[in-house]
Design a protein around this motif. Structure first.
Motif, PDB file in Angstrom:
ATOM      1  N   TYR A  28      43.189   5.772  11.478  1.00  0.00           N
ATOM      2  CA  TYR A  28      43.228   5.168  10.227  1.00  0.00           C
ATOM      3  C   TYR A  28      43.772   3.773  10.429  1.00  0.00           C
ATOM      4  CZ  TYR A  28      43.611   4.324   5.187  1.00  0.00           C
ATOM      5  OH  TYR A  28      43.443   3.716   3.605  1.00  0.00           O
ATOM      6  N   VAL A  56      38.949   8.459   9.778  1.00  0.00           N
ATOM      7  CA  VAL A  56      39.566   9.421   8.744  1.00  0.00           C
ATOM      8  C   VAL A  56      40.120   8.549   7.594  1.00  0.00           C
ATOM      9  CG1 VAL A  56      40.294  11.364  10.177  1.00  0.00           C
ATOM     10  CG2 VAL A  56      41.725   9.102  10.370  1.00  0.00           C
ATOM     11  N   GLU A  57      40.273   9.207   6.373  1.00  0.00           N
ATOM     12  CA  GLU A  57      40.631   8.500   5.271  1.00  0.00           C
ATOM     13  C   GLU A  57      42.277   8.600   5.296  1.00  0.00           C
ATOM     14  OE1 GLU A  57      39.980  11.903   5.591  1.00  0.00           O
ATOM     15  OE2 GLU A  57      41.948  12.705   4.513  1.00  0.00           O
ATOM     16  N   SER A  61      45.452  12.589   7.837  1.00  0.00           N
ATOM     17  CA  SER A  61      44.235  13.420   8.376  1.00  0.00           C
ATOM     18  C   SER A  61      43.878  13.039   9.565  1.00  0.00           C
ATOM     19  CB  SER A  61      43.029  12.968   7.379  1.00  0.00           C
ATOM     20  OG  SER A  61      42.848  13.848   6.092  1.00  0.00           O
TER      21      SER A  61
ATOM     22  N   GLN B 120      41.834  15.097  -1.082  1.00  0.00           N
ATOM     23  CA  GLN B 120      41.522  13.895  -0.206  1.00  0.00           C
ATOM     24  C   GLN B 120      40.926  14.401   1.262  1.00  0.00           C
ATOM     25  OE1 GLN B 120      44.678  10.896   0.004  1.00  0.00           O
ATOM     26  NE2 GLN B 120      44.152  10.820   2.410  1.00  0.00           N
ATOM     27  N   GLY B 124      37.181  13.174   2.299  1.00  0.00           N
ATOM     28  CA  GLY B 124      36.845  12.515   3.715  1.00  0.00           C
ATOM     29  C   GLY B 124      36.114  13.134   4.477  1.00  0.00           C
ATOM     30  N   GLU B 127      32.558  13.373   3.170  1.00  0.00           N
ATOM     31  CA  GLU B 127      31.866  11.788   3.119  1.00  0.00           C
ATOM     32  C   GLU B 127      31.363  11.526   4.638  1.00  0.00           C
ATOM     33  OE1 GLU B 127      32.303   7.823   4.536  1.00  0.00           O
ATOM     34  OE2 GLU B 127      34.261   9.152   4.533  1.00  0.00           O
ATOM     35  N   ARG B 128      32.266  12.064   5.570  1.00  0.00           N
ATOM     36  CA  ARG B 128      31.935  11.465   6.945  1.00  0.00           C
ATOM     37  C   ARG B 128      30.689  12.449   7.545  1.00  0.00           C
ATOM     38  NH1 ARG B 128      37.577  11.878   7.297  1.00  0.00           N
ATOM     39  NH2 ARG B 128      37.696  13.833   8.090  1.00  0.00           N
TER      40      ARG B 128
END
Lengths: 391, 309
Positions: A28, A56-57, A61, B120, B124, B127-128
């Motif tokens: 990230y 990743v977000e 993560s 979250q 994620g 979405e990926r």
């Protein structure tokens, strides 16, 4: 023979990750780590590195994805800094206790608030007890070499621990420096393939990450402690075999003109190079001073440190982090603890400086040493001083 | 069908990947659902488990209930760990350094680990577009820590952090529509399931596992301890919740909605609520309000399924 070229340190770190042929990179973006992961994404996008790049977000993560990737036996890398490292915090403990060999480069950054993207060691000190092997590097060459070594150490069957390479944000990560980029053939000779002993594989089911009741938790932690402590031997071995192939050698504690010196300064990371010039200047002016550079932070090199300061009368420790309301610099606390039971030990003076990216120049280090010698004689009431602070 | 009980067991495998001997409470609907899901998943899978009931009852050093590769790390990161596993396997397969077979990566978590703290990481991973199956076992509160409310707790339910009292009718918010949030990610496969319809559940799990890309199944899981109901009610409640329209069974395949079961007439929600201590304080007015909302949401869904989306 490898050629010496000028290259940005972050780019060189990503090139090192390419040389070790990593399988998974989960990251990230956070300043000042961005150049490392941007370049890795580029290498993957161009097919120069055959890896999965997981954008990743969050950092939580990022490290979590690294757990999964390492648990199936894939060679795994990530990079972070400052707040990102803090967001990963709880995951870091899991990575080490579950013995997952992940390598992470940390472009050291100050912690909010106030927000600061610039460098210091607050982030590193906050993750001190996470059970990772931690190495501080002082220049680009050391960063590249130690990222390669980190995989060798982490994946060694006697170790199987994650490794953090700390490189100063901006002061090191964004510098263009001359360095030798290792040849692919050399790296292939040096680094064996990753063979994680018990990966998650349906052919041989394993259960990973059970909870531990009180009857076994202490033993699990003791095993971890033994494991991390014992890793020092493998780290030394790794640096030895690295030197054989690459002709560059590393040790847990490095000394510069410290032999027989009455006054020693101890630094970590990129400031060490500036401090070396200050030591040269003071020695030229007839002062008996030397420098100690602490490279291996975890496992802590007790013996090597005691050996390095033997005979000195004053030891000045410069921390780039502040243990607020506590004894001052966290590194200095550890140095004091390591020397406390020695019968003959130097007087220790604690300075905190270089916070949030503030530079310390050669003249600054000369001042720190001179002031340190004075404080050692006069007995300050303060636990520590913040160098250059406007009070 | 005659001799139903003789033939039905032959329709599914006798192999238990989720072995007996675990420490789930008597009458646990979630353990039943996990066991059924495992039967549908077969041999080539890796399970990633969030912290929660299923992790606690099925692991404890040095024991395990899992006869399949299983990993637990933390509470909120299950989908992220699954991302890493899927990516690691993919890279190693491509480079010829890892397992060659197709391995199903299954993430399992409770309602708190999914719709609150893990939202979250799940968003994620969806979405990926990782190729994995996410199973949310929804028992409508934080049961493992002692029945605290989550965003999946239904309106009016009394929990330890949304207790009914003089000034409170229990949970004051409406259950978060987690499948709708997942549907908004436009993933290829999404379904709801209840272990009281075992073959429907197993079919959906198998379908989700076979779907390339992310798949999500929201599984209703009765918790007799947390819901304060009799321990022999898990299967009955799992049917009633569908028959009242409170938890409709449906699929969303590539954006297309499809009802799995459409009862000719919805039973009153009171039939469902009155069996559970967590709802016993509710007045008729409140029950009517719940009835109204359930009916409206149910027919909205049926309408969506009629139009396909």
């Amino acid at each position: 023979m490898a050629k010496r070229t000028g290259i940005e340190v972050s780019i060189a770190v990503s090139d090192a990750v390419k040389l070790v042929n990593a399988d998974v990179i989960a990251a990230y973006p956070i300043t000042p780590q961005t150049h490392i992961v941007e370049h890795l994404a580029e290498l993957v996008a161009n097919g120069e590195l055959d890896a999965e790049f997981i954008p990743v977000e969050s950092e939580h993560s990022a490290m979590s994805a690294c757990l999964g990737s390492a648990a199936v036996g894939a060679r795994t890398f990530t990079a972070s800094a400052g707040q990102g490292l803090e967001l990963m915090h709880e995951v870091l403990y899991v990575a080490s206790a579950m013995r997952l060999p992940i390598v992470m480069a940390v472009a050291n950054r100050a912690l909010s608030a106030p927000l600061s993207v610039w460098g210091d060691h607050s982030d590193a000190m906050a993750v001190r007890d996470t059970g990772w092997i931690q190495i501080f590097v002082e220049n680009g060459q050391e960063a590249v070499d130690n990222v390669i070594c980190a995989f060798h150490i982490a994946e060694d069957k006697r170790v199987l621990l994650p490794v953090m390479i700390h490189l100063d944000g901006f002061h090191l990560s964004h510098m263009i420096e001359p360095m030798f980029l290792p040849e692919q053939s050399q790296v292939d000779r040096f680094l064996p393939p990753n063979q994680y002993p018990l990966p998650l594989n349906p052919d041989k089911p394993v259960t990973m990450g059970d909870f531990a009741p009180p009857i076994i938790y202490t033993e699990a932690k003791w095993a971890q402690e033994q494991n991390l402590r014992a890793s020092k031997e493998t780290i030394l071995e790794c640096w030895c075999s690295f030197a054989e192939i690459f002709q560059r050698s590393y040790s847990p504690v490095e000394s510069y003109h410290s032999e027989g010196a009455k006054t020693l300064l101890l630094t970590m990371g990129s400031f060490s190079e500036t401090a070396m010039v200050a030591v040269d200047n003071l020695r030229a002016a007839g002062q008996d001073v030397g420098l100690i550079k602490l490279r291996l932070w975890r496992p802590f090199p007790f013996e090597e440190l005691r050996q390095a300061v033997r005979g000195a009368e004053v030891l000045i420790v410069l921390d780039r982090a502040l243990s607020v309301g506590g004894p001052g610099g966290p590194v200095c606390s550890e140095i004091k603890a390591a020397l406390y039971n020695e019968t003959k030990k130097p007087k220790i003076v604690s300075f905190v400086g270089g916070l949030g990216g503030r530079d310390i120049t050669v003249a600054g280090f000369e001042n720190i040493i001179t002031r340190g010698i004075k404080l050692a004689k006069t007995k300050s009431k303060r636990e520590f001083e913040i160098f250059g602070v406007r009070e | 069908m005659e001799k139903f009980s003789v033939y039905v067991p032959r329709l599914t495998t006798k192999k238990e990947k989720f072995a007996p001997g675990h420490r789930a409470c008597i009458g646990c609907g979630e353990a039943l659902a996990v066991r059924l899901a495992c039967k549908a998943l077969g041999n080539n899978m890796i399970v990633v488990n969030a912290t929660g009931c299923m992790e606690i009852v099925a692991s404890q050093l040095p024991y395990t209930t899992w006869r399949t590769p299983w990993i637990h790390t933390l509470f909120e990161n299950t989908a992220a760990v699954a991302s890493g596993i899927e990516s690691g396997l993919k890279a190693m397969k491509r480079k010829g350094t890892g397992p060659t077979q197709d391995i199903v990566v299954v993430a399992i978590a409770g309602d708190g680990g999914t719709s609150d703290i893990g939202l979250q990481a799940l968003s994620g991973a969806l979405e990926r577009g990782h190729n994995f199956l996410y199973l949310c076992f929804d028992n409508e509160a934080y049961m493992n820590t002692g029945i605290q409310r989550s965003s999946a707790t239904p309106f009016g339910a009394s929990t330890t952090t949304s207790p009914a009292g003089k000034m409170s009718t229990g949970q004051f918010t409406w259950k978060k529509n987690m499948p709708a949030i997942v549907a908004a990610h436009n993933i290829p496969y999404l379904a709801t399931a209840s272990p009281s319809y075992p073959f429907d559940l197993m079919e959906k799990v198998a379908k989700g596992a076979a779907t390339p890309g992310p798949a999500y199944i929201h599984i209703y899981s009765v918790c007799p301890v947390g819901w304060r109901c009799a321990s022999d009610l898990a299967v009955k409640l799992g049917r009633l919740v569908v028959e009242t329209g409170i938890f409709p069974l449906y699929e969303v395949e590539n954006g297309k909605y499809k009802m799995s079961i459409e009862p000719p007439q919805l039973k009153p929600v009171k039939d469902y609520l009155k069996l559970q201590g967590r709802f016993r304080h509710l007045s008729d007015d409140t029950i009517n309000m719940i009835q109204e909302r359930v009916r409206r949401e149910y027919y909205n869904l049926v309408e969506k399924a009629k139009n396909g989306r």
